[in-house]
Write a protein that holds these residues in place. Structure first.
Motif, mmCIF file in Angstrom:
data_model
loop_
_atom_site.group_PDB
_atom_site.id
_atom_site.type_symbol
_atom_site.label_atom_id
_atom_site.label_comp_id
_atom_site.label_asym_id
_atom_site.label_seq_id
_atom_site.Cartn_x
_atom_site.Cartn_y
_atom_site.Cartn_z
ATOM 1 N N LYS A 101 33.680 52.807 33.630
ATOM 2 C CA LYS A 101 35.048 52.334 33.144
ATOM 3 C C LYS A 101 36.155 53.277 33.370
ATOM 4 C CE LYS A 101 33.536 48.715 30.210
ATOM 5 N NZ LYS A 101 33.146 48.225 28.693
ATOM 6 N N PRO A 102 37.395 53.040 33.611
ATOM 7 C CA PRO A 102 37.984 51.822 34.210
ATOM 8 C C PRO A 102 37.611 51.883 35.576
ATOM 9 C CG PRO A 102 39.688 53.460 33.815
ATOM 10 C CD PRO A 102 38.596 54.088 33.276
ATOM 11 N N PHE A 103 37.372 50.917 36.095
ATOM 12 C CA PHE A 103 36.831 50.608 37.456
ATOM 13 C C PHE A 103 37.764 49.651 38.165
ATOM 14 C CE2 PHE A 103 34.363 47.625 34.906
ATOM 15 C CZ PHE A 103 34.955 46.223 35.340
ATOM 16 N N ASP A 104 37.757 50.105 39.596
ATOM 17 C CA ASP A 104 38.536 49.476 40.640
ATOM 18 C C ASP A 104 37.843 48.083 41.021
ATOM 19 O OD1 ASP A 104 40.469 50.620 43.255
ATOM 20 O OD2 ASP A 104 39.306 48.578 43.316
ATOM 21 N N MET A 105 38.714 46.968 40.857
ATOM 22 C CA MET A 105 38.226 45.558 40.853
ATOM 23 C C MET A 105 37.286 45.455 42.167
ATOM 24 S SD MET A 105 40.396 42.032 41.365
ATOM 25 C CE MET A 105 40.609 42.228 43.043
ATOM 26 N N TYR A 106 37.835 46.111 43.435
ATOM 27 C CA TYR A 106 37.231 46.236 44.614
ATOM 28 C C TYR A 106 35.791 46.893 44.630
ATOM 29 C CZ TYR A 106 41.859 44.106 45.880
ATOM 30 O OH TYR A 106 43.072 43.539 45.892
ATOM 31 N N HIS A 135 33.904 36.700 52.941
ATOM 32 C CA HIS A 135 32.277 36.980 52.248
ATOM 33 C C HIS A 135 31.935 35.883 51.291
ATOM 34 C CE1 HIS A 135 35.641 39.138 50.180
ATOM 35 N NE2 HIS A 135 34.951 38.630 48.914
ATOM 36 N N LEU A 165 33.390 44.253 42.972
ATOM 37 C CA LEU A 165 33.122 43.062 43.998
ATOM 38 C C LEU A 165 32.084 43.639 45.139
ATOM 39 C CD1 LEU A 165 36.611 41.154 44.213
ATOM 40 C CD2 LEU A 165 34.571 40.642 43.052
ATOM 41 N N GLU A 167 38.456 33.895 52.244
ATOM 42 C CA GLU A 167 37.638 35.134 51.973
ATOM 43 C C GLU A 167 36.316 35.017 52.656
ATOM 44 O OE1 GLU A 167 40.438 37.339 50.193
ATOM 45 O OE2 GLU A 167 38.346 37.942 50.181
ATOM 46 N N ILE A 185 38.130 37.542 37.417
ATOM 47 C CA ILE A 185 38.169 38.022 38.864
ATOM 48 C C ILE A 185 36.881 37.176 39.486
ATOM 49 C CG2 ILE A 185 37.429 39.940 40.316
ATOM 50 C CD1 ILE A 185 38.884 41.492 37.901
ATOM 51 N N ASP A 198 37.535 33.879 40.440
ATOM 52 C CA ASP A 198 38.504 33.665 41.781
ATOM 53 C C ASP A 198 37.586 33.923 43.016
ATOM 54 O OD1 ASP A 198 40.565 33.319 40.196
ATOM 55 O OD2 ASP A 198 41.763 35.235 40.675
ATOM 56 N N GLU A 199 36.577 34.742 42.901
ATOM 57 C CA GLU A 199 35.770 34.861 44.328
ATOM 58 C C GLU A 199 34.944 33.885 44.669
ATOM 59 O OE1 GLU A 199 36.569 37.562 46.295
ATOM 60 O OE2 GLU A 199 38.305 37.915 44.848
#
Lengths: 1225, 132
Positions: free
Chosen positions: B115-120, B10, B123, B8, B35, B38-39
């Motif tokens: 909410k609900p939101f996209d994970m991307y 970034h 980030l 990754e 999440i 993980d980043e």
């Protein structure tokens, strides 16, 4: 154009006017007022331009057309018309008029102007001018009176006539306004009363007369003129008045004037006319008598009299004696009234009440009649002060009427000063301007007469030009200028001497001034006279025709002896026997021949033959009656000589001759004796006749005496009756005054009609209805114009006369006056009908008020009739006296006269009402309240206003009240209020529901989104790891477990929402089966513990074998919900207790936690949909607020209950109770 | 502590950045933590206001990911208070409710995530505001 003409006329003449006045000019004053302009124009039109007269028009300012007067005349006359603006000399053949705003006077041939000063009530421009004209021109003054409504000019006419001028008056019938000419005619001062058109002819004829032209008194210039004497004789025959006592100059002037008026030049012609024409005789008589006077003539004289004499006179006068005044020659009474006024005022000022008697005398009956009426024209205001007018006169339409008080004080009597007996015991005599007409001798006698008539110190007032003459011993002068005198001396003159002498003076010219008779005194002269009379006069006897001795002078016993026997006065018996025949012859001859008879005879005496001469002289003296004076004289020496001369030489011849003579004498004597006897017989018969007549007279006398006594008695009675009548008259006068004042003050038009419906009397207010003037009295009412529609008034009046029933009707005087006409019979006190009385009461006000009232009443009635308003009055005892729109179910009759307790059935209501009304009665202040009254078992609500009823004096006499029925209004109000509150509640509910729904949606969305977020996030995490090849089975399994858990959570949330939806739509279905509670609860507890391992669930108390009917799935949902709540709202380290108990016929499951608890308010609402307790929010515990709602609904469908008991910070207990299934049944 | 994936691009310099995640729901903080870990970010979590304040004081995070709890306004209050105290701390708000973004930005939020939101999306936001 008019203005130009008049200005030109003025311009022309002003230049000429500076010339000197014309001598002998005659000036014609023309007086006119209302309606006179036409007459003036016609007069000038008919007047030639060359009369030689100057004309002055005096036109009353009231009717003057300012500025147009001169112009209005220019067209009608050929004479120049001069508008006078400044003093100018009068010239002949000119017509003068005053400039606007100016009044005219004349003096010394010059016209003077004065600024016009209008008097508020009087017109007197004509009077003023005529007076100045008469003073300036005397007999050359001519007055003409034309149409006019005032009485202006009357006093002026008087002045002109007084100074010998001429008065011409328009015939009143031909005048537009006849008051002015009529007034002059009535006074008798008019010389000519003719239509306007005839005036120039009369005027011209008159002014051509020589006397008028130059004062030429052709032939009548002194009293010696036989024609004048004849005229006066004719007059004496006509009027019994002797004008010879008058000064000839006055007489001649006035006769000449009459002659001029008649166009006669020679006195003889006039005498002839007088003999034929009685009317002219009357005119002449009155012209000669003309006594012109005025009120307070010579005011200075009155002031002097007042100042110098009256106060003393009144002060000294005994209070119980009348104050007596004589006004000699009073003419038309002004002088007498003036003096009476003055004396009244002086008495009042001196606070002395004296009975005033003024005797006013004149010989002119016409003047006296006028004076007695006491009615004078308005213009006496020129001479009488307003204060006196107010005090002594009553203003009437016809002029000024003297008051009764003044009139009663003056007595008018016809009396000829020169011949009739005077009044006596007087305190004051006024004789002004009368003596100047009398001859000096008569004047002296009149002065003496006044002296006789006056009391001691009495006052004499003479005219300006008169004096007491030579008789200064009789009077002392008080004011020589104004001829006021005081009587001197105490005693009274012998009145007889005045009058016997006056008889002589009537027939003979007076020879010497009268002097007082000196008292008889013994002086040497009289002594000598007496002695001589005794010594040298013959015996003389005065006898009457019956030979009775009246007086014997110087008796000589030779001639007269007293015979024996009864004493006698008969001269025949007394005289010497031989002288008796001679005496009788002498007396008879003297009586027969009415002249002195002388008889001589011889009587032998002791000293020889005596030659006796008897003289009988008849005397016709008033004093002595028919008498004869007989004288006896003896001539001794003469006898002898006669005998010697006559004796013939032969004695025998002498004897024979003597015997023959004797025989003749005897025969003569015998004849005489016979004649005497015959006469004697006649006389005896006559005597007897006389005797019998005497007897008769005596009888008659006795009768007369009786009659006289009767008359005296009657007289007494009459005096008594007269007194009563006087009282009655006084009373009637008061009543009359009262009635007059009443009629005047009521302002009720009242009309008195006689049987023929002619006007007898009317009140001033009547003129509002009829065109009435005072002179309409006596006219039929049908002749009078009415101002209202008749309505058959005459017919009604006739009916009233017939039926004697009063008649009433309303009449309208357009436009809006109304009168109540009332016709009633006129009943006299003895109940006779003498006509009708018609009254008109003005009822316009009442009528208008009535109309307004009726309108108002109708308005109110109409308004009230259909309104729920009741109005009523009650008296102080609260009894109903009046009611409008009675209360429901009652009638007016049922209420009037009743008390509140009888009308209002419910005692509390009546008491409340009575209390209110009593308060108004006691405090006097109104109240306003709302009350309930029950009628026919129905409560009605009223708004009531009670106000006090007050008497005029302000005391409260009762109440007046109005009620408005508010029952319907109140009901509607209640309904509206209810609807409003319902609506508000509904709206609140709706708002609340909306709010709860919004909350629910928000929460539900939040609650649903949370698992979604987790699901999405976790799924993406797995996907990303997988794509990276990062796979860890243990870790990923845990993550997938979370996805499953979140999905389960979502599905439960959705199921719950579905339940709510089903509950709302009634689609939630309960499938009931037998449920063994213990087993049921244990299973749930176990399952819950498994899913929530961190929490301890205690089954505390369990009543075994309790069975209910129910949908197990639904009940499980409920219990599960309670357990979840218990977990959610308590700390993780606390336990959750469950118990199963039996309450009566119910089985109860309780779930108890030791959590945050909840408030009481929250406990009440906790089962409501979407409700969340406040503290639940605080601790951030999520939830949609529908779990307990659904639980309650489910339990309710099981016919059970769900309840909560909780305490904040302690914990909560939820209990579900369900009906027990009794398995035995 | 997780190490970041080297692939990754970034996650290089910023791998050590510390992010505080605040939500009352453990399941939310759990998966967001996973999440972010993980980043390569350092992650701390909190579940109420008290915890949040305490961690900010002690751990000094570089970014705050804050859940605004509706209907309570407490989340906003917390935001307001934090922003006053730490004006430089980027705060990304999360909410299941639809809120007036302007109001939130005024109150001190740096960004908003529904909410609900996209994970991307999450980030991307974090990366943007950390580097800013």
């Amino acid at each position: 154009m008019h203005v130009d003409d008049s200005q030109r006329a003025v311009a022309i003449d002003v230049a000429a006017l500076r010339q000197p006045a014309h001598a002998n000019l005659l000036v014609v004053g023309i007086g006119a007022a209302e309606g006179g302009m036409d007459a003036v124009q016609r007069l000038l039109h008919a007047m030639p331009a060359d009369t030689g007269l100057a004309f002055v028009l005096v036109y009353d300012a009231r009717s003057r057309h300012d500025g147009a007067l001169a112009a209005a005349l220019v067209e009608h006359t050929s004479m120049p018309v001069v508008e006078v603006t400044e003093p100018i000399a009068l010239r002949p053949n000119q017509e003068y008029v005053a400039a606007p705003g100016l009044d005219l006077r004349v003096a010394d041939g010059t016209l003077l102007v004065h600024e016009h000063q209008p008097h508020p009530q009087l017109s007197m421009v004509v009077d003023w001018f005529f007076r100045s004209l008469s003073e300036a021109y005397g007999r050359r003054a001519i007055g003409i009176i034309l149409s006019g409504q005032t009485r202006d000019g009357t006093l002026g006419a008087q002045a002109i006539k007084e100074r010998g001028g001429m008065m011409m008056v328009q015939e009143p019938e031909t005048a537009r306004a006849h008051t002015m000419p009529q007034s002059v005619v009535a006074t008798g001062f008019a010389d000519y009363i003719v239509p306007v058109e005839e005036m120039p002819d009369y005027l011209q004829t008159y002014v051509r007369q020589p006397y008028i032209v130059d004062g030429h008194t052709a032939t009548l210039h002194d009293s010696a003129n036989p024609t004048l004497a004849a005229i006066l004789r004719v007059l004496r025959g006509h009027s019994n008045h002797d004008f010879r006592n008058y000064k000839p100059s006055t007489l001649v002037r006035r006769i000449q004037r009459r002659m001029s008026l008649r166009s006669i030049e020679h006195p003889e012609e006039y005498l002839a006319l007088l003999l034929q024409n009685e009317q002219e005789l009357t005119h002449l008589y009155y012209d000669l008598l003309i006594g012109v006077t005025r009120f307070f003539r010579d005011p200075e004289a009155f002031r002097s009299l007042d100042d110098l004499a009256l106060n003393d006179l009144i002060a000294a006068h005994p209070p119980d004696m009348p104050l007596r005044v004589w006004v000699a020659g009073c003419a038309t009474g002004e002088e007498a009234y003036s003096l009476a006024m003055l004396l009244f005022e002086r008495c009042a000022a001196a606070h002395k009440h004296l009975h005033l008697q003024v005797f006013a005398s004149d010989i002119n009956e016409t003047a006296l009649t006028f004076a007695r009426q006491g009615l004078y024209p308005e213009n006496i205001a020129l001479d009488v002060s307003p204060r006196r007018l107010e005090r002594f006169f009553i203003r009437t339409d016809a002029g000024y009427q003297v008051t009764k008080e003044l009139r009663d004080a003056v007595v008018f009597a016809a009396q000829d000063l020169t011949s009739d007996p005077p009044f006596s015991r007087l305190d004051l005599i006024s004789c002004r301007n009368l003596l100047i007409y009398l001859t000096p001798a008569v004047q002296q006698r009149v002065i003496a007469l006044f002296h006789f008539a006056l009391n001691a110190d009495g006052i004499l007032l003479l005219g300006n030009a008169e004096t007491i003459g030579s008789q200064s011993s009789l009077f002392a002068s008080i004011s020589s200028k104004w001829r006021i005198y005081r009587r001197l001396g105490e005693g009274k003159r012998d009145v007889a001497s005045l009058f016997h002498r006056s008889g002589a003076e009537r027939t003979q010219a007076p020879d010497s001034p009268t002097s007082a008779v000196a008292p008889a005194r013994s002086t040497p002269a009289t002594l000598v006279q007496k002695l001589l009379l005794e010594q040298f006069t013959p015996t003389a006897v005065l006898i009457n025709h019956q030979y009775e001795c009246l007086y014997i002078h110087n008796p000589n016993p030779f001639y007269l002896t007293v015979p024996g026997g009864e004493p006698t006065q008969n001269l025949i018996a007394l005289v010497h026997q031989e002288l008796r025949p001679l005496l009788q012859m002498a007396v008879v001859r003297a009586i027969h021949e009415q002249q002195q008879a002388v008889i001589s005879g011889h009587v032998a005496s002791s000293d020889g033959l005596r030659d006796i001469i008897i003289t009988a002289m008849p005397i016709n003296a008033a004093l002595a009656g028919d008498a004869v004076l007989v004288t006896f004289t003896t001539q001794v020496g003469a006898i002898n000589e006669a005998v010697q001369a006559a004796a013939p030489p032969d004695v025998m011849v002498l004897v024979h001759q003597l015997e023959r003579e004797l025989s003749n004498t005897r025969a003569t004597l015998q004849g005489t004796i016979q004649a005497g006897e015959a006469a004697n017989e006649k006389l005896t018969a006559a005597n007897e006749e006389v005797m019998s007549m005497n007897e008769e007279f005596q009888v008659a006398n006795e009768e007369l005496e009786t009659s006289q006594e009767e008359l005296q008695a009657l007289n007494e009675e009459l005096i008594v009756i007269n007194t009563q009548l006087n009282d009655k008259v006084a009373e009637l006068e008061v009543i009359g005054n009262d009635l007059n004042n009443l009629l005047m003050s009521t302002n009720i038009a009242t009309l008195f009609l006689d049987l023929n419906l002619c006007i007898k009397r009317f009140t001033p207010a009547t003129t509002q209805l009829f065109n009435l003037i005072p002179s309409d009295v006596g006219r039929p009412i049908s002749d009078i114009a009415k101002k209202f529609s008749d309505g058959g008034m005459l017919h009604k009046a006739q009916q009233v006369l017939e039926s004697l029933q009063p008649s009433l009707q309303e009449v309208q005087v357009p436009p809006d006056r109304w009168y109540l006409e009332r016709i009633v019979p006129y009943r006299t006190s003895d109940n006779r009908i003498e006509g009708v009385v018609i009254t008109f009461s003005d009822m316009s006000e009442i009528k208008h008020i009535n109309q307004a009232l009726r309108l108002s009443e109708v308005r109110f009635q109409t308004a009230l009739e259909h309104a729920p308003i009741t109005v009523f009055n009650q008296n102080q005892d609260l009894l109903f006296t009046w009611i409008y729109n009675p209360f429901p179910g009652t009638t007016t009759d049922q209420i009037l006269g009743r008390h509140d307790r009888e009308v209002f059935i419910v005692p509390q209501e009546a008491d409340h009402l009575i209390a209110l009304k009593q308060r108004v009665l006691t405090t006097g202040e109104g109240v306003h309240d709302q009350i309930t009254l029950t009628f026919d078992d129905q409560a009605c609500f009223y708004d009531i206003t009670i106000e006090p009823l007050r008497e005029v004096d302000g005391t409260v006499s009762g109440i007046t009240a109005a009620t408005i029925d508010l029952t319907d209004l109140k009901r509607i109000q209640q309904e509206v209020a209810e609807a409003l509150s319902n609506e508000q509640a509904a709206r609140q509910d709706a708002e609340k529901a909306t709010h709860l729904r919004d909350m629910f949606l928000s929460i539900a969305s939040h609650e649903l989104k949370t698992p979604l977020t987790t699901l999405l996030g976790t799924a993406q995490l797995l996907q990303r790891r997988a794509s990276r090849g990062d796979i860890d089975p243990e870790r990923d399994s845990k993550t997938l477990q979370m996805i499953i858990h979140q999905t389960d959570r979502m599905s439960r949330l959705i199921a719950l929402l579905l339940d709510v939806s089903q509950i709302d739509t009634g689609q939630l279905i309960i499938i009931q089966k037998r449920v063994q509670l213990e087993a049921f609860v244990r299973r749930i507890a176990d399952e819950f513990s498994a899913s929530t391992p961190t929490r301890t669930i205690n089954l505390e108390r369990v009543e075994p074998d309790l069975v209910v009917l129910g949908d197990e799935l639904r009940l499980e949902q409920v219990v599960y919900n309670l357990l979840q709540n218990a977990v959610r709202y308590s700390r993780p380290d606390t336990a959750i207790d469950i118990s199963i108990t039996q309450r009566d016929i119910e089985a109860c499951i309780s779930v108890h936690d030791f959590g945050i608890g909840m408030s009481l308010e929250a406990q009440q609402h906790i089962f409501e949909r979407f409700y969340r307790a406040r503290n639940a929010n605080k601790i951030n515990v999520s939830g949609m607020g529908i779990g307990l709602y659904v639980a309650q609904e489910i339990i309710a469908m099981h016919h059970g209950t769900i309840e909560v008991s909780s305490e904040e910070g302690v914990g909560s207990t939820f209990t579900i109770c369900l009906p027990l299934l009794l398995e035995n049944h | 502590m997780y190490t970041s994936d080297p692939t990754e691009h970034h996650v290089t310099d910023d791998a050590q950045a510390c992010i505080l995640v605040v939500d009352d729901r453990h399941e939310i903080t759990d998966f967001i933590s996973e999440i972010l870990l993980d980043e390569g970010y350092t992650v701390v979590t909190a579940h109420d206001a008290e915890q949040t304040v305490e961690i900010i004081t002690t751990a000094r995070p570089d970014l705050l990911l804050l859940d605004v709890l509706m209907p309570q306004i407490s989340g906003l209050d917390v935001l307001h208070q934090l922003h006053r105290q730490y004006p430089d701390l980027p705060i990304i708000l999360m909410s299941a409710s639809r809120l007036d973004e302007t109001l939130l930005i005024e109150a001190g939020a740096t960004a908003f995530l529904a909410k609900p939101f996209d994970m991307y999306d999450l980030l991307q936001l974090i990366e943007t505001h950390l580097s800013a």
